[in-house]
Design a protein around this motif. Sequence first.
Motif, PDB file in Angstrom:
ATOM      1  N   LEU A   3      -3.430  -0.367  -5.420  1.00 50.11           N
ATOM      2  CA  LEU A   3      -3.842  -1.527  -4.627  1.00 50.11           C
ATOM      3  C   LEU A   3      -3.388  -2.783  -5.351  1.00 50.11           C
ATOM      4  CD1 LEU A   3      -7.470  -0.499  -3.635  1.00 50.11           C
ATOM      5  CD2 LEU A   3      -5.436  -0.422  -2.204  1.00 50.11           C
ATOM      6  N   PRO A   4      -3.084  -3.834  -4.641  1.00 55.93           N
ATOM      7  CA  PRO A   4      -3.165  -3.984  -3.191  1.00 55.93           C
ATOM      8  C   PRO A   4      -2.039  -3.231  -2.488  1.00 55.93           C
ATOM      9  CG  PRO A   4      -2.255  -5.973  -4.150  1.00 55.93           C
ATOM     10  CD  PRO A   4      -2.641  -5.069  -5.297  1.00 55.93           C
ATOM     11  N   TRP A   5      -2.291  -2.936  -1.214  1.00 58.72           N
ATOM     12  CA  TRP A   5      -1.311  -2.269  -0.361  1.00 58.72           C
ATOM     13  C   TRP A   5      -1.119  -3.123   0.880  1.00 58.72           C
ATOM     14  CZ3 TRP A   5      -1.088  -0.139   4.584  1.00 58.72           C
ATOM     15  CH2 TRP A   5       0.003   0.704   4.838  1.00 58.72           C
ATOM     16  N   ASP A   6       0.112  -3.554   1.101  1.00 57.18           N
ATOM     17  CA  ASP A   6       0.437  -4.353   2.278  1.00 57.18           C
ATOM     18  C   ASP A   6       1.021  -3.447   3.356  1.00 57.18           C
ATOM     19  OD1 ASP A   6      -0.284  -7.029   1.413  1.00 57.18           O
ATOM     20  OD2 ASP A   6       1.312  -6.767  -0.074  1.00 57.18           O
ATOM     21  N   PHE A   7       0.553  -3.667   4.561  1.00 56.75           N
ATOM     22  CA  PHE A   7       0.928  -2.782   5.657  1.00 56.75           C
ATOM     23  C   PHE A   7       2.430  -2.757   5.886  1.00 56.75           C
ATOM     24  CE2 PHE A   7       1.707  -1.248   9.861  1.00 56.75           C
ATOM     25  CZ  PHE A   7       0.840  -0.183   9.950  1.00 56.75           C
ATOM     26  N   HIS A   8       2.921  -1.566   6.116  1.00 61.60           N
ATOM     27  CA  HIS A   8       4.274  -1.333   6.620  1.00 61.60           C
ATOM     28  C   HIS A   8       4.160  -0.175   7.594  1.00 61.60           C
ATOM     29  CE1 HIS A   8       4.586   2.244   4.054  1.00 61.60           C
ATOM     30  NE2 HIS A   8       4.100   1.494   3.086  1.00 61.60           N
ATOM     31  N   ASP A  18       1.719   1.270  13.538  1.00 53.40           N
ATOM     32  CA  ASP A  18       2.288  -0.062  13.427  1.00 53.40           C
ATOM     33  C   ASP A  18       1.185  -1.078  13.700  1.00 53.40           C
ATOM     34  OD1 ASP A  18       4.204  -2.001  13.099  1.00 53.40           O
ATOM     35  OD2 ASP A  18       5.351  -1.467  14.884  1.00 53.40           O
ATOM     36  N   LEU A  19       1.363  -2.284  13.232  1.00 52.94           N
ATOM     37  CA  LEU A  19       0.376  -3.322  13.500  1.00 52.94           C
ATOM     38  C   LEU A  19       0.279  -3.584  14.998  1.00 52.94           C
ATOM     39  CD1 LEU A  19       1.116  -5.904  10.662  1.00 52.94           C
ATOM     40  CD2 LEU A  19      -0.817  -4.317  10.820  1.00 52.94           C
ATOM     41  N   LEU A  20      -0.901  -3.946  15.429  1.00 50.46           N
ATOM     42  CA  LEU A  20      -1.090  -4.380  16.816  1.00 50.46           C
ATOM     43  C   LEU A  20      -0.285  -5.650  17.049  1.00 50.46           C
ATOM     44  CD1 LEU A  20      -4.915  -3.774  17.093  1.00 50.46           C
ATOM     45  CD2 LEU A  20      -3.158  -2.627  18.462  1.00 50.46           C
ATOM     46  N   ARG A  21       0.187  -5.804  18.290  1.00 53.06           N
ATOM     47  CA  ARG A  21       0.983  -6.977  18.665  1.00 53.06           C
ATOM     48  C   ARG A  21       0.366  -7.625  19.897  1.00 53.06           C
ATOM     49  NH1 ARG A  21       5.617  -2.804  18.848  1.00 53.06           N
ATOM     50  NH2 ARG A  21       5.152  -2.930  21.074  1.00 53.06           N
ATOM     51  N   ASP A  22       0.732  -8.873  20.145  1.00 55.26           N
ATOM     52  CA  ASP A  22       0.230  -9.591  21.325  1.00 55.26           C
ATOM     53  C   ASP A  22       0.518  -8.830  22.609  1.00 55.26           C
ATOM     54  OD1 ASP A  22      -0.745 -11.611  19.724  1.00 55.26           O
ATOM     55  OD2 ASP A  22       0.939 -12.967  20.094  1.00 55.26           O
ATOM     56  N   ALA A  59      -4.970  -7.423  14.455  1.00 59.80           N
ATOM     57  CA  ALA A  59      -3.538  -7.536  14.173  1.00 59.80           C
ATOM     58  C   ALA A  59      -3.298  -8.205  12.825  1.00 59.80           C
ATOM     59  CB  ALA A  59      -2.835  -8.308  15.285  1.00 59.80           C
ATOM     60  N   ALA A  60      -4.224  -9.054  12.417  1.00 57.41           N
ATOM     61  CA  ALA A  60      -4.087  -9.763  11.141  1.00 57.41           C
ATOM     62  C   ALA A  60      -4.555  -8.930   9.946  1.00 57.41           C
ATOM     63  CB  ALA A  60      -4.881 -11.066  11.199  1.00 57.41           C
ATOM     64  N   ALA A  61      -5.223  -7.818  10.188  1.00 60.30           N
ATOM     65  CA  ALA A  61      -5.710  -6.953   9.107  1.00 60.30           C
ATOM     66  C   ALA A  61      -4.540  -6.110   8.614  1.00 60.30           C
ATOM     67  CB  ALA A  61      -6.850  -6.077   9.605  1.00 60.30           C
ATOM     68  N   ALA A  62      -3.898  -6.570   7.549  1.00 57.95           N
ATOM     69  CA  ALA A  62      -2.653  -5.939   7.110  1.00 57.95           C
ATOM     70  C   ALA A  62      -2.600  -5.701   5.607  1.00 57.95           C
ATOM     71  CB  ALA A  62      -1.478  -6.807   7.536  1.00 57.95           C
ATOM     72  N   ARG A  63      -3.741  -5.821   4.926  1.00 57.38           N
ATOM     73  CA  ARG A  63      -3.730  -5.653   3.468  1.00 57.38           C
ATOM     74  C   ARG A  63      -4.994  -4.922   3.037  1.00 57.38           C
ATOM     75  NH1 ARG A  63      -1.025  -8.545  -0.738  1.00 57.38           N
ATOM     76  NH2 ARG A  63      -2.157  -8.479  -2.693  1.00 57.38           N
ATOM     77  N   LEU A  64      -4.798  -3.919   2.192  1.00 57.34           N
ATOM     78  CA  LEU A  64      -5.916  -3.207   1.583  1.00 57.34           C
ATOM     79  C   LEU A  64      -5.961  -3.567   0.107  1.00 57.34           C
ATOM     80  CD1 LEU A  64      -5.347   0.334   3.139  1.00 57.34           C
ATOM     81  CD2 LEU A  64      -7.064  -1.359   3.827  1.00 57.34           C
ATOM     82  N   GLU A  65      -7.105  -4.110  -0.297  1.00 59.02           N
ATOM     83  CA  GLU A  65      -7.234  -4.526  -1.694  1.00 59.02           C
ATOM     84  C   GLU A  65      -8.656  -4.348  -2.208  1.00 59.02           C
ATOM     85  OE1 GLU A  65      -5.914  -8.244  -4.546  1.00 59.02           O
ATOM     86  OE2 GLU A  65      -5.935  -8.534  -2.380  1.00 59.02           O
ATOM     87  N   PRO A  67     -13.133  -3.614  -1.230  1.00 56.34           N
ATOM     88  CA  PRO A  67     -14.042  -2.967  -0.282  1.00 56.34           C
ATOM     89  C   PRO A  67     -14.181  -3.801   0.995  1.00 56.34           C
ATOM     90  CG  PRO A  67     -14.933  -2.803  -2.480  1.00 56.34           C
ATOM     91  CD  PRO A  67     -13.725  -3.715  -2.572  1.00 56.34           C
ATOM     92  N   HIS A  68     -14.207  -3.111   2.106  1.00 58.95           N
ATOM     93  CA  HIS A  68     -14.333  -3.650   3.462  1.00 58.95           C
ATOM     94  C   HIS A  68     -13.023  -4.174   4.031  1.00 58.95           C
ATOM     95  CE1 HIS A  68     -18.485  -2.763   2.894  1.00 58.95           C
ATOM     96  NE2 HIS A  68     -18.554  -3.615   1.902  1.00 58.95           N
ATOM     97  N   ASP A  69     -11.936  -4.144   3.261  1.00 62.42           N
ATOM     98  CA  ASP A  69     -10.632  -4.399   3.867  1.00 62.42           C
ATOM     99  C   ASP A  69     -10.337  -3.226   4.784  1.00 62.42           C
ATOM    100  OD1 ASP A  69     -10.327  -6.710   2.384  1.00 62.42           O
ATOM    101  OD2 ASP A  69      -8.881  -5.857   0.966  1.00 62.42           O
ATOM    102  N   TYR A  70      -9.707  -3.514   5.915  1.00 59.45           N
ATOM    103  CA  TYR A  70      -9.454  -2.450   6.871  1.00 59.45           C
ATOM    104  C   TYR A  70      -8.111  -2.642   7.560  1.00 59.45           C
ATOM    105  CZ  TYR A  70     -10.416  -5.631  10.734  1.00 59.45           C
ATOM    106  OH  TYR A  70     -10.339  -6.672  11.626  1.00 59.45           O
ATOM    107  N   LEU A  71      -7.664  -1.556   8.162  1.00 67.25           N
ATOM    108  CA  LEU A  71      -6.492  -1.551   9.025  1.00 67.25           C
ATOM    109  C   LEU A  71      -6.926  -1.013  10.376  1.00 67.25           C
ATOM    110  CD1 LEU A  71      -4.014   0.333   6.645  1.00 67.25           C
ATOM    111  CD2 LEU A  71      -4.171  -2.155   6.949  1.00 67.25           C
ATOM    112  N   GLN A  72      -6.331  -1.505  11.429  1.00 70.61           N
ATOM    113  CA  GLN A  72      -6.552  -0.961  12.773  1.00 70.61           C
ATOM    114  C   GLN A  72      -5.177  -0.889  13.446  1.00 70.61           C
ATOM    115  OE1 GLN A  72     -10.113  -1.104  14.212  1.00 70.61           O
ATOM    116  NE2 GLN A  72      -9.533   0.033  16.019  1.00 70.61           N
ATOM    117  N   PRO A  73      -4.306  -0.009  12.924  1.00 65.78           N
ATOM    118  CA  PRO A  73      -2.962   0.036  13.483  1.00 65.78           C
ATOM    119  C   PRO A  73      -2.914   0.711  14.850  1.00 65.78           C
ATOM    120  CG  PRO A  73      -3.206   1.733  11.823  1.00 65.78           C
ATOM    121  CD  PRO A  73      -4.469   0.919  11.811  1.00 65.78           C
ATOM    122  N   ALA A  74      -1.896   0.337  15.610  1.00 67.10           N
ATOM    123  CA  ALA A  74      -1.616   0.995  16.879  1.00 67.10           C
ATOM    124  C   ALA A  74      -0.958   2.342  16.592  1.00 67.10           C
ATOM    125  CB  ALA A  74      -0.691   0.139  17.725  1.00 67.10           C
TER     126      ALA A  74
END
Length: 189
Positions: A3-8, A18-22, A59-65, A67-74
């Motif tokens: 950590l940290p881990w940035d979304f890819h 993948d990250l959510l998009r508009d 969509a802005a949740a793109a980093r895990l570092e 506790p309570h950081d999260y991802l909600q990818p599509a």
Amino acid sequence: MALPWDFHPIEGERVRLDLLRDDDLDDLYALQSDPEVCRYLLYEPRSRERVAHVLARDAAAARLESPHDYLQPAIRDRDGRFLGTMYFELHSVDPDRTAEIGWILAPHAQGEGYASEAARLLLGLAFEELGLHRVYAELDPRNGASVALCERLGMRHEGHFVEHMWLKGEWTDTGHYAILEHEWAARRA
């Protein structure tokens, strides 16, 4: 831990996380406003305005570092079509190294193995890349499809909490499933 881990984007054989998009708004709204999809979730069907807010937030949740950081990818198929979302939240970094996993799949995509593949991709990230020790899922035990998915993933049924929460006008139970790093490694071997 790594950590940290940035979304890819995370690629599988048939799905991509993948990250959510508009431009996911219509599909996400169809999912989160469907009473049958929401039946076992913590929320009632959502309005389009609420889904737009959730989309912007998630969509802005793109980093895990921390506790309570999260991802909600599509979850997307190989052609980029929206199939649903995954959920992954760090609950402990040191020393426990624990996270929660969850999923929501569009009705047209259910029963095709997409959720299994997407969940395996996140479990691979959790254990093989991030170095977590334990990943768990909490769900309504009446949701047979999610229970079966936990079992296919090798998650152990750890508990059944009776009338654990008041939700949507009734007492509901909570099922708890988990898998450990060494259990995941044994399954992958």
